[in-house]
Design an enzyme around this catalytic site. Structure first.
Site, PDB file in Angstrom:
ATOM      1  N   GLY A  46       0.830  -1.195   0.000  1.00 24.28           N
ATOM      2  CA  GLY A  46       0.000   0.000   0.000  1.00 24.28           C
ATOM      3  C   GLY A  46       0.865   1.245   0.000  1.00 24.28           C
ATOM      4  O   GLY A  46       2.006   1.219   0.470  1.00 24.28           O
ATOM      5  N   GLN A  51       3.014   9.874   1.223  1.00 22.22           N
ATOM      6  CA  GLN A  51       4.359   9.293   1.281  1.00 22.22           C
ATOM      7  C   GLN A  51       5.237   9.677   0.090  1.00 22.22           C
ATOM      8  O   GLN A  51       6.439   9.475   0.119  1.00 22.22           O
ATOM      9  CB  GLN A  51       4.262   7.766   1.364  1.00 22.22           C
ATOM     10  CG  GLN A  51       3.610   7.277   2.642  1.00 22.22           C
ATOM     11  CD  GLN A  51       3.425   5.781   2.615  1.00 22.22           C
ATOM     12  OE1 GLN A  51       2.422   5.292   2.123  1.00 22.22           O
ATOM     13  NE2 GLN A  51       4.397   5.046   3.112  1.00 22.22           N
ATOM     14  N   CYS A  91       5.939  -0.195   7.073  1.00 21.41           N
ATOM     15  CA  CYS A  91       5.557   0.973   6.275  1.00 21.41           C
ATOM     16  C   CYS A  91       6.736   1.338   5.383  1.00 21.41           C
ATOM     17  O   CYS A  91       7.884   1.357   5.841  1.00 21.41           O
ATOM     18  CB  CYS A  91       5.219   2.129   7.203  1.00 21.41           C
ATOM     19  SG  CYS A  91       4.783   3.644   6.347  1.00 21.41           S
ATOM     20  N   LEU A  92       6.452   1.652   4.131  1.00 21.44           N
ATOM     21  CA  LEU A  92       7.532   2.028   3.204  1.00 21.44           C
ATOM     22  C   LEU A  92       8.249   3.298   3.655  1.00 21.44           C
ATOM     23  O   LEU A  92       9.395   3.525   3.276  1.00 21.44           O
ATOM     24  CB  LEU A  92       6.989   2.193   1.784  1.00 21.44           C
ATOM     25  CG  LEU A  92       6.485   0.894   1.136  1.00 21.44           C
ATOM     26  CD1 LEU A  92       5.930   1.181  -0.250  1.00 21.44           C
ATOM     27  CD2 LEU A  92       7.588  -0.148   1.073  1.00 21.44           C
ATOM     28  N   HIS A 133      -4.323   1.700   7.647  1.00 24.61           N
ATOM     29  CA  HIS A 133      -2.942   2.211   7.711  1.00 24.61           C
ATOM     30  C   HIS A 133      -2.745   3.354   6.702  1.00 24.61           C
ATOM     31  O   HIS A 133      -2.218   4.415   7.048  1.00 24.61           O
ATOM     32  CB  HIS A 133      -1.988   1.042   7.434  1.00 24.61           C
ATOM     33  CG  HIS A 133      -0.536   1.412   7.358  1.00 24.61           C
ATOM     34  ND1 HIS A 133       0.404   0.925   8.238  1.00 24.61           N
ATOM     35  CD2 HIS A 133       0.141   2.209   6.491  1.00 24.61           C
ATOM     36  CE1 HIS A 133       1.597   1.432   7.922  1.00 24.61           C
ATOM     37  NE2 HIS A 133       1.470   2.196   6.861  1.00 24.61           N
ATOM     38  N   GLU A 134      -3.217   3.133   5.483  1.00 19.54           N
ATOM     39  CA  GLU A 134      -3.030   4.162   4.445  1.00 19.54           C
ATOM     40  C   GLU A 134      -3.895   5.392   4.713  1.00 19.54           C
ATOM     41  O   GLU A 134      -3.473   6.525   4.459  1.00 19.54           O
ATOM     42  CB  GLU A 134      -3.326   3.600   3.052  1.00 19.54           C
ATOM     43  CG  GLU A 134      -2.504   2.391   2.634  1.00 19.54           C
ATOM     44  CD  GLU A 134      -1.005   2.535   2.809  1.00 19.54           C
ATOM     45  OE1 GLU A 134      -0.501   3.684   2.761  1.00 19.54           O
ATOM     46  OE2 GLU A 134      -0.330   1.523   3.039  1.00 19.54           O
ATOM     47  N   HIS A 137      -2.202   7.708   6.978  1.00 15.95           N
ATOM     48  CA  HIS A 137      -1.217   8.571   6.308  1.00 15.95           C
ATOM     49  C   HIS A 137      -1.876   9.857   5.807  1.00 15.95           C
ATOM     50  O   HIS A 137      -1.307  10.940   5.905  1.00 15.95           O
ATOM     51  CB  HIS A 137      -0.585   7.856   5.105  1.00 15.95           C
ATOM     52  CG  HIS A 137       0.541   6.934   5.454  1.00 15.95           C
ATOM     53  ND1 HIS A 137       1.674   7.353   6.097  1.00 15.95           N
ATOM     54  CD2 HIS A 137       0.716   5.608   5.221  1.00 15.95           C
ATOM     55  CE1 HIS A 137       2.511   6.319   6.252  1.00 15.95           C
ATOM     56  NE2 HIS A 137       1.945   5.254   5.732  1.00 15.95           N
TER      57      HIS A 137
HETATM   58 NI    NI Z   1       2.708   3.326   5.609  1.00 16.07          NI
END
Ligand code: NI
Length: 167
Positions: A46, A51, A91-92, A133-134, A137
């Site tokens: 995701g 991000q 998380c990226l 989660h997204e 963000h």
């Molecule tokens: Ni993330």
């Protein structure tokens, strides 16, 4: 398509609240395609526009094993949620950190698709967790903020050191 640079925690830009998308046009579709390419290359399941330093309510997700289920959510809203589940998240924007977070086990979401049309989706398990989660963000929240202050400061110093070495 192009890969986009991902911003890393504790970059303060990750705390920006994303604005609603007014109109789903070619530039939004291009951004969604670039975000998908960036997510697959990372690799991740995701990615939120936040991000890649674009502060609009746009998320791409693909929790499938074979990259066959790309889903795009524009202006997502959670209409209903049920239950609780605990799972290990990464998380990226927080490379190398995996921690347990408690989320709703089931959600019903409404969003716009890439065609600009609204849709609703019910999700459970990994997809439900990923959506939550997204969506965090987009509100400027990174998953490590669910952890204790001590853990957060350890993660911050680890990632800050890492950034110095690789910069
Ligand atoms: Ni993330």
């Amino acid at each position: 398509m192009a890969q986009l640079p991902i911003i890393y925690y504790p970059d303060p830009r990750l705390h920006t609240k994303a604005a609603k998308v007014d109109r789903v046009d070619a530039s939004i579709r291009q951004l969604a395609a670039d975000m998908a390419e960036t997510m697959y290359a990372a690799p991740g399941v995701g990615l939120a526009a936040t991000q890649v330093d674009r502060h609009i309510q746009l998320i791409v997700i693909d929790v499938s094993e074979d990259k066959s289920s790309l889903q795009t959510f524009i202006n997502p809203e959670i209409l209903a949620r049920e239950g609780e589940c605990e799972g290990e998240e990464g998380c990226l924007s927080v490379p190398g950190v995996y921690e347990t977070v408690t989320r709703s086990a089931w959600v019903r979401v409404r969003a716009l698709g890439l065609d600009g049309q609204p849709f609703e989706l019910e999700a459970s398990d990994l997809l439900a967790v990923c959506i939550q989660h997204e969506m965090d963000h987009l509100q400027g929240k990174v998953f490590v903020e669910y952890l204790s202050r001590l853990k957060q400061s350890r993660i911050k110093s680890k990632l800050t050191k890492h950034a110095r070495v690789t910069a």
